[in-house]
Design a protein around this motif. Sequence first.
Motif, PDB file in Angstrom:
ATOM      1  N   LEU A 328      22.315 -10.690  38.073  1.00  0.00           N
ATOM      2  CA  LEU A 328      22.657 -11.186  36.742  1.00  0.00           C
ATOM      3  C   LEU A 328      24.014 -11.878  36.750  1.00  0.00           C
ATOM      4  CD1 LEU A 328      21.511  -8.245  34.417  1.00  0.00           C
ATOM      5  CD2 LEU A 328      20.609 -10.572  34.438  1.00  0.00           C
ATOM      6  N   ALA A 329      24.999 -11.258  37.395  1.00  0.00           N
ATOM      7  CA  ALA A 329      26.337 -11.837  37.442  1.00  0.00           C
ATOM      8  C   ALA A 329      26.307 -13.207  38.121  1.00  0.00           C
ATOM      9  CB  ALA A 329      27.294 -10.898  38.173  1.00  0.00           C
ATOM     10  N   ASN A 330      25.607 -13.278  39.238  1.00  0.00           N
ATOM     11  CA  ASN A 330      25.525 -14.560  39.948  1.00  0.00           C
ATOM     12  C   ASN A 330      24.823 -15.619  39.113  1.00  0.00           C
ATOM     13  OD1 ASN A 330      26.851 -13.626  42.277  1.00  0.00           O
ATOM     14  ND2 ASN A 330      24.951 -12.799  43.132  1.00  0.00           N
ATOM     15  N   ALA A 331      23.768 -15.205  38.390  1.00  0.00           N
ATOM     16  CA  ALA A 331      23.038 -16.161  37.546  1.00  0.00           C
ATOM     17  C   ALA A 331      23.906 -16.672  36.398  1.00  0.00           C
ATOM     18  CB  ALA A 331      21.773 -15.518  37.001  1.00  0.00           C
ATOM     19  N   MET A 332      24.888 -15.842  35.987  1.00  0.00           N
ATOM     20  CA  MET A 332      25.765 -16.216  34.876  1.00  0.00           C
ATOM     21  C   MET A 332      27.043 -16.893  35.347  1.00  0.00           C
ATOM     22  SD  MET A 332      25.184 -12.745  32.604  1.00  0.00           S
ATOM     23  CE  MET A 332      26.175 -13.229  31.197  1.00  0.00           C
ATOM     24  N   GLY A 333      27.134 -17.141  36.665  1.00  0.00           N
ATOM     25  CA  GLY A 333      28.238 -17.920  37.173  1.00  0.00           C
ATOM     26  C   GLY A 333      29.406 -17.141  37.726  1.00  0.00           C
ATOM     27  N   TYR A 334      29.266 -15.820  37.835  1.00  0.00           N
ATOM     28  CA  TYR A 334      30.326 -15.016  38.437  1.00  0.00           C
ATOM     29  C   TYR A 334      29.812 -14.468  39.760  1.00  0.00           C
ATOM     30  CZ  TYR A 334      33.679 -11.280  39.298  1.00  0.00           C
ATOM     31  OH  TYR A 334      34.611 -10.469  39.878  1.00  0.00           O
ATOM     32  N   GLN A 335      30.524 -14.754  40.829  1.00  0.00           N
ATOM     33  CA  GLN A 335      30.051 -14.398  42.159  1.00  0.00           C
ATOM     34  C   GLN A 335      30.234 -12.913  42.455  1.00  0.00           C
ATOM     35  OE1 GLN A 335      28.447 -16.472  44.185  1.00  0.00           O
ATOM     36  NE2 GLN A 335      28.121 -14.885  45.718  1.00  0.00           N
ATOM     37  N   MET A 336      29.126 -12.233  42.675  1.00  0.00           N
ATOM     38  CA  MET A 336      29.143 -10.857  43.183  1.00  0.00           C
ATOM     39  C   MET A 336      28.394 -10.856  44.502  1.00  0.00           C
ATOM     40  SD  MET A 336      28.590  -7.973  40.237  1.00  0.00           S
ATOM     41  CE  MET A 336      29.781  -7.699  38.930  1.00  0.00           C
ATOM     42  N   SER A 337      29.100 -10.534  45.584  1.00  0.00           N
ATOM     43  CA  SER A 337      28.498 -10.681  46.905  1.00  0.00           C
ATOM     44  C   SER A 337      28.492  -9.377  47.701  1.00  0.00           C
ATOM     45  CB  SER A 337      29.251 -11.753  47.695  1.00  0.00           C
ATOM     46  OG  SER A 337      30.647 -11.446  47.748  1.00  0.00           O
ATOM     47  N   TYR A 338      28.358  -8.252  47.007  1.00  0.00           N
ATOM     48  CA  TYR A 338      28.264  -6.980  47.725  1.00  0.00           C
ATOM     49  C   TYR A 338      27.010  -6.980  48.585  1.00  0.00           C
ATOM     50  CZ  TYR A 338      31.464  -5.650  43.951  1.00  0.00           C
ATOM     51  OH  TYR A 338      32.513  -5.602  43.068  1.00  0.00           O
ATOM     52  N   SER A 339      27.129  -6.407  49.770  1.00  0.00           N
ATOM     53  CA  SER A 339      25.985  -6.393  50.676  1.00  0.00           C
ATOM     54  C   SER A 339      25.254  -5.052  50.688  1.00  0.00           C
ATOM     55  CB  SER A 339      26.444  -6.723  52.102  1.00  0.00           C
ATOM     56  OG  SER A 339      27.404  -5.762  52.544  1.00  0.00           O
ATOM     57  N   SER A 340      25.914  -3.993  50.190  1.00  0.00           N
ATOM     58  CA  SER A 340      25.314  -2.664  50.245  1.00  0.00           C
ATOM     59  C   SER A 340      26.110  -1.718  49.360  1.00  0.00           C
ATOM     60  CB  SER A 340      25.326  -2.127  51.681  1.00  0.00           C
ATOM     61  OG  SER A 340      26.661  -1.845  52.077  1.00  0.00           O
ATOM     62  N   PRO A 341      25.549  -0.527  49.026  1.00  0.00           N
ATOM     63  CA  PRO A 341      26.328   0.482  48.299  1.00  0.00           C
ATOM     64  C   PRO A 341      27.580   0.925  49.071  1.00  0.00           C
ATOM     65  CG  PRO A 341      23.998   0.992  48.168  1.00  0.00           C
ATOM     66  CD  PRO A 341      24.134  -0.128  49.151  1.00  0.00           C
ATOM     67  N   ALA A 342      27.514   0.917  50.400  1.00  0.00           N
ATOM     68  CA  ALA A 342      28.697   1.280  51.190  1.00  0.00           C
ATOM     69  C   ALA A 342      29.837   0.291  50.950  1.00  0.00           C
ATOM     70  CB  ALA A 342      28.343   1.333  52.671  1.00  0.00           C
TER      71      ALA A 342
END
Length: 528
Positions: A328-342
């Motif tokens: 959702l964040a990426n679709a709204m133009g804010y980059q969230m690039s976490y790869s895992s819960p760790a």
Amino acid sequence: MTNSINEISGADFILACGTNTAECHPVIGYKVNKAVRNGAKLVVVDPRETDFALMATEHLQLKPGTDIAFFNGLANVIINENLWNKEFVNNRTENFEALKETVAKYTPEYVEGITGIPAEKIKEVARAYAGAERATILYTMGVTQHICGTHNVFAVANLAMLCGQIGRESTGVNPLRGQNNVQGACDMGALPNVLTGYQSVADPAVREKFGKAWNCTVPEKAGLTVGEMMNAAAQGDVKAMFIMGENPVLSDADIGHVAEGLAKLDFLVVQDIFLTETAQYADVVLPAACFAEKDGTFTNTERRVQRVRKAVEPPGEALADWEIICRLANAMGYQMSYSSPADIMDEIAGLTPSYGGISFSRLEQKGIQWPCPTPDHPGTPFLHAEKFSRGLGKFHAVEHVPPDEQPDEEYPFILSTGRRLYHYHTGTMTRKGVLNDFMPADYLEINSADAGRLGINDGDKVKVKSRRGSIKITAKVTDTVPPGVVFASFHFAETPINRLTNPKFDAIAKIPELKVCAAKVCAVNVTK
């Protein structure tokens, strides 16, 4: 909890207030049972005579909404009989004189008139608590869900500090969380005025730290609580809402008003594992993975951070919550690039001092209790061993405040709500299988004297009405509740008891007074 679950079994005095621990927290109830078997004195303070109350050494059946008077009464006896821990009070607290002055009028006899608890019982409990080597206090929403809920907790903390029953093993002030990751959600900033680890949004240094990490400007103004959001939605001030893993259409006070607010929204998104009553109001429902279908952590009631490991793949299009939020964040133009819960946990540790030493690699071995500030720190089984987080512990002089609604001629009963053994919150998960077979419907507990006066028999349908609405429910005639009090749970959509409850809330914590509202009960003529 200031202390750990296992420590409960080592206490020699347990004061359990506003908690039906055996039904609502069975694992902790087992620890209480073990302490009792080892010789501990258990005092249960509850308007209802539950199975937990029956296992107690002493059951104090106070009138709903009189907790502050009770705790002030204990403090009165302890101070007047010179039983208070002078070394602890002198070295580790402040504002004692204000407390002493306030509780002076709360004599056992005066408190008996407010609470209904005999004065001699108040004296006995005060002496036993003050004289115990290791005394612990347990409480839940029977203490907090009042218009004076925060002050109720202040009164609990006053008692613990007055007797030095905190900062040591098997002592402390221990609120028992109602769901498995409520503590973790709060720790991670799911509150309107703080970021992770209870770091205030009003602190410029905190906002700067998070702003740099997230490449954004963090608002300095606190947001709205759930109740305030629903009011704002009903008034048209909030236009859209995103609800995750919550079912306020059944769980909030005055749910007719909640439904009104949700219906007025321009756009509602609900993210959940089932199509809940709340999700049926949504414009979009996002299917989430359940606990067994994702990796991550939960933080339990004793502050223990534990690994959650995926056992099966999520069904259909369901995703883990963090993946949905990132998309959702990426679709709204804010980059969230976490790869895992760790990866997310590493960020949490970097921004949150109390979680600073916690990582997935450490959690592979065992859970860790915060505060855990560094990677070599073992975690903290109990809090406040040397000092309080603010330095000196502050006594808060608080006065008894009666409930917002009192019984009257039109509404002569006090209605209280809570949980049942077989179900969990609004039944979203527990009413899907075998647990629902054990308890497929709820009932209204009503005292035998009240039932006889109203012509109500066990198993009859009754109508329960408050100033906000009414429901029909089966009556259970029982002496579990005292005369003048009725009780039901909020698990069942068929009997939505929160249609009746009072949305008036505590001025500080903004928690509604779910435990007390004025109601009337009458028999319903039905064909059997």
